[in-house]
Scaffold this motif. Structure first.
Motif, PDB file in Angstrom:
ATOM      1  N   ASN A  38       0.833  -1.211   0.000  1.00  0.00           N
ATOM      2  CA  ASN A  38       0.000   0.000   0.000  1.00  0.00           C
ATOM      3  C   ASN A  38       0.868   1.263   0.000  1.00  0.00           C
ATOM      4  OD1 ASN A  38      -2.392  -1.402  -0.055  1.00  0.00           O
ATOM      5  ND2 ASN A  38      -2.659  -1.378   2.171  1.00  0.00           N
ATOM      6  N   LEU A  39       1.952   1.209   0.780  1.00  0.00           N
ATOM      7  CA  LEU A  39       2.858   2.345   0.856  1.00  0.00           C
ATOM      8  C   LEU A  39       3.532   2.578  -0.502  1.00  0.00           C
ATOM      9  CD1 LEU A  39       4.083   4.511   2.660  1.00  0.00           C
ATOM     10  CD2 LEU A  39       5.868   2.887   3.282  1.00  0.00           C
ATOM     11  N   ARG A  40       3.999   1.491  -1.157  1.00  0.00           N
ATOM     12  CA  ARG A  40       4.599   1.617  -2.483  1.00  0.00           C
ATOM     13  C   ARG A  40       3.609   2.215  -3.472  1.00  0.00           C
ATOM     14  NH1 ARG A  40       6.001  -3.672  -2.536  1.00  0.00           N
ATOM     15  NH2 ARG A  40       7.714  -3.855  -1.100  1.00  0.00           N
ATOM     16  N   HIS A  41       2.367   1.737  -3.411  1.00  0.00           N
ATOM     17  CA  HIS A  41       1.313   2.238  -4.311  1.00  0.00           C
ATOM     18  C   HIS A  41       1.051   3.733  -4.056  1.00  0.00           C
ATOM     19  CE1 HIS A  41      -2.157   2.158  -6.901  1.00  0.00           C
ATOM     20  NE2 HIS A  41      -2.922   2.635  -5.909  1.00  0.00           N
ATOM     21  N   ALA A  42       0.992   4.122  -2.795  1.00  0.00           N
ATOM     22  CA  ALA A  42       0.751   5.527  -2.440  1.00  0.00           C
ATOM     23  C   ALA A  42       1.915   6.406  -2.915  1.00  0.00           C
ATOM     24  CB  ALA A  42       0.549   5.668  -0.936  1.00  0.00           C
ATOM     25  N   VAL A  43       3.153   5.910  -2.768  1.00  0.00           N
ATOM     26  CA  VAL A  43       4.318   6.669  -3.215  1.00  0.00           C
ATOM     27  C   VAL A  43       4.289   6.816  -4.740  1.00  0.00           C
ATOM     28  CG1 VAL A  43       6.841   6.580  -3.438  1.00  0.00           C
ATOM     29  CG2 VAL A  43       5.768   6.134  -1.229  1.00  0.00           C
ATOM     30  N   GLU A  44       3.939   5.744  -5.449  1.00  0.00           N
ATOM     31  CA  GLU A  44       3.852   5.816  -6.909  1.00  0.00           C
ATOM     32  C   GLU A  44       2.799   6.828  -7.344  1.00  0.00           C
ATOM     33  OE1 GLU A  44       3.124   1.789  -8.083  1.00  0.00           O
ATOM     34  OE2 GLU A  44       5.209   1.173  -7.786  1.00  0.00           O
ATOM     35  N   GLU A  45       1.638   6.820  -6.673  1.00  0.00           N
ATOM     36  CA  GLU A  45       0.573   7.775  -6.996  1.00  0.00           C
ATOM     37  C   GLU A  45       1.037   9.208  -6.710  1.00  0.00           C
ATOM     38  OE1 GLU A  45      -2.901   6.604  -4.810  1.00  0.00           O
ATOM     39  OE2 GLU A  45      -3.546   5.212  -6.378  1.00  0.00           O
ATOM     40  N   ALA A  46       1.732   9.395  -5.590  1.00  0.00           N
ATOM     41  CA  ALA A  46       2.233  10.731  -5.239  1.00  0.00           C
ATOM     42  C   ALA A  46       3.257  11.197  -6.266  1.00  0.00           C
ATOM     43  CB  ALA A  46       2.840  10.719  -3.840  1.00  0.00           C
ATOM     44  N   GLU A  47       4.165  10.291  -6.689  1.00  0.00           N
ATOM     45  CA  GLU A  47       5.150  10.654  -7.702  1.00  0.00           C
ATOM     46  C   GLU A  47       4.480  10.988  -9.025  1.00  0.00           C
ATOM     47  OE1 GLU A  47       7.801   7.319  -7.682  1.00  0.00           O
ATOM     48  OE2 GLU A  47       9.084   8.208  -6.135  1.00  0.00           O
ATOM     49  N   ALA A  48       3.452  10.228  -9.391  1.00  0.00           N
ATOM     50  CA  ALA A  48       2.718  10.512 -10.634  1.00  0.00           C
ATOM     51  C   ALA A  48       2.037  11.882 -10.545  1.00  0.00           C
ATOM     52  CB  ALA A  48       1.687   9.412 -10.908  1.00  0.00           C
ATOM     53  N   ALA A  49       1.443  12.188  -9.387  1.00  0.00           N
ATOM     54  CA  ALA A  49       0.794  13.491  -9.204  1.00  0.00           C
ATOM     55  C   ALA A  49       1.815  14.609  -9.263  1.00  0.00           C
ATOM     56  CB  ALA A  49       0.033  13.526  -7.879  1.00  0.00           C
ATOM     57  N   ILE A  50       2.982  14.394  -8.666  1.00  0.00           N
ATOM     58  CA  ILE A  50       4.055  15.400  -8.698  1.00  0.00           C
ATOM     59  C   ILE A  50       4.535  15.609 -10.132  1.00  0.00           C
ATOM     60  CG2 ILE A  50       6.465  15.819  -8.056  1.00  0.00           C
ATOM     61  CD1 ILE A  50       5.765  14.513  -5.326  1.00  0.00           C
ATOM     62  N   ASP A  51       4.717  14.504 -10.863  1.00  0.00           N
ATOM     63  CA  ASP A  51       5.143  14.612 -12.256  1.00  0.00           C
ATOM     64  C   ASP A  51       4.103  15.365 -13.090  1.00  0.00           C
ATOM     65  OD1 ASP A  51       7.497  13.304 -11.714  1.00  0.00           O
ATOM     66  OD2 ASP A  51       6.800  11.346 -12.445  1.00  0.00           O
ATOM     67  N   ALA A  52       2.812  15.096 -12.846  1.00  0.00           N
ATOM     68  CA  ALA A  52       1.754  15.803 -13.574  1.00  0.00           C
ATOM     69  C   ALA A  52       1.793  17.296 -13.265  1.00  0.00           C
ATOM     70  CB  ALA A  52       0.388  15.213 -13.229  1.00  0.00           C
ATOM     71  N   LYS A  53       1.943  17.645 -11.984  1.00  0.00           N
ATOM     72  CA  LYS A  53       2.019  19.059 -11.596  1.00  0.00           C
ATOM     73  C   LYS A  53       3.268  19.715 -12.182  1.00  0.00           C
ATOM     74  CE  LYS A  53      -1.695  19.565  -9.242  1.00  0.00           C
ATOM     75  NZ  LYS A  53      -2.740  20.473  -9.696  1.00  0.00           N
ATOM     76  N   LYS A  54       4.361  18.939 -12.200  1.00  0.00           N
ATOM     77  CA  LYS A  54       5.588  19.466 -12.779  1.00  0.00           C
ATOM     78  C   LYS A  54       5.376  19.770 -14.260  1.00  0.00           C
ATOM     79  CE  LYS A  54      10.453  18.241 -13.477  1.00  0.00           C
ATOM     80  NZ  LYS A  54      11.454  17.188 -13.307  1.00  0.00           N
ATOM     81  N   GLY A  55       4.696  18.870 -14.970  1.00  0.00           N
ATOM     82  CA  GLY A  55       4.384  19.100 -16.388  1.00  0.00           C
ATOM     83  C   GLY A  55       3.506  20.328 -16.572  1.00  0.00           C
ATOM     84  N   GLU A  56       2.488  20.474 -15.705  1.00  0.00           N
ATOM     85  CA  GLU A  56       1.609  21.647 -15.771  1.00  0.00           C
ATOM     86  C   GLU A  56       2.421  22.921 -15.516  1.00  0.00           C
ATOM     87  OE1 GLU A  56      -1.673  21.184 -13.073  1.00  0.00           O
ATOM     88  OE2 GLU A  56      -2.283  19.287 -13.968  1.00  0.00           O
ATOM     89  N   PHE A  57       3.294  22.861 -14.526  1.00  0.00           N
ATOM     90  CA  PHE A  57       4.124  24.024 -14.190  1.00  0.00           C
ATOM     91  C   PHE A  57       5.020  24.399 -15.367  1.00  0.00           C
ATOM     92  CE2 PHE A  57       8.108  25.760 -12.472  1.00  0.00           C
ATOM     93  CZ  PHE A  57       7.613  26.919 -11.899  1.00  0.00           C
TER      94      PHE A  57
END
Length: 144
Positions: A38-57
């Motif tokens: 669950n922790l690995r999955h949450a970290v992957e989701e957080a990294e994906a969200a960060i990457d998406a925000k980075k792309g938007e930025f």
């Protein structure tokens, strides 16, 4: 052998206790594995969200940069138009001065003054003092 049933009982209890501990350990290990997953999955989701925000930025930064470049280009064009306008205003001023000068030249010539040749100088020319002027009327008055 009276102690044997107690030993059997104690041995059975020990085995059950070991089995319970083993089951508990297995359950805890399974819970720990689930937690890690669950922790690995949450970290992957957080990294994906960060990457998406980075792309938007990065898109926002790119658009801002394009906007700055467009503004700089518009300022350059505006400055060129201002310079052209100043040049045209100077040219107009020179033309207006020429029109004013021409108006002064043709002033007093009348409606068709612009089409007529310039008038001769209208200064009164007096004959030299030794010349006597008379005209036909003078002869009649004298009775001649």
């Amino acid at each position: 052998r009276a102690g044997a049933p107690d030993a059997c009982r104690a041995g059975g209890q020990a085995r059950r206790s070991i089995r319970r501990r083993a089951a508990t350990t297995i359950a805890m290990e399974q819970a720990l594995l689930d937690f890690k997953a669950n922790l690995r999955h949450a970290v992957e989701e957080a990294e994906a969200a960060i990457d998406a925000k980075k792309g938007e930025f990065m898109d926002v930064v790119r658009r801002v940069q394009q906007g700055r470049e467009a503004v700089a280009q518009e300022e350059l064009e505006l400055e060129q138009e201002r310079a052209e306008l100043e040049r045209q205003q100077e040219e107009l001023r020179v033309q207006q001065e020429e029109v004013s000068r021409l108006r002064e030249e043709i002033d007093g010539r009348g409606f068709f003054g612009c089409c007529a040749r310039p008038q001769a100088d209208k200064r009164l020319e007096l004959p030299p003092p030794d010349v006597v002027l008379h005209d036909a009327y003078d002869d009649q008055d004298l009775g001649r």
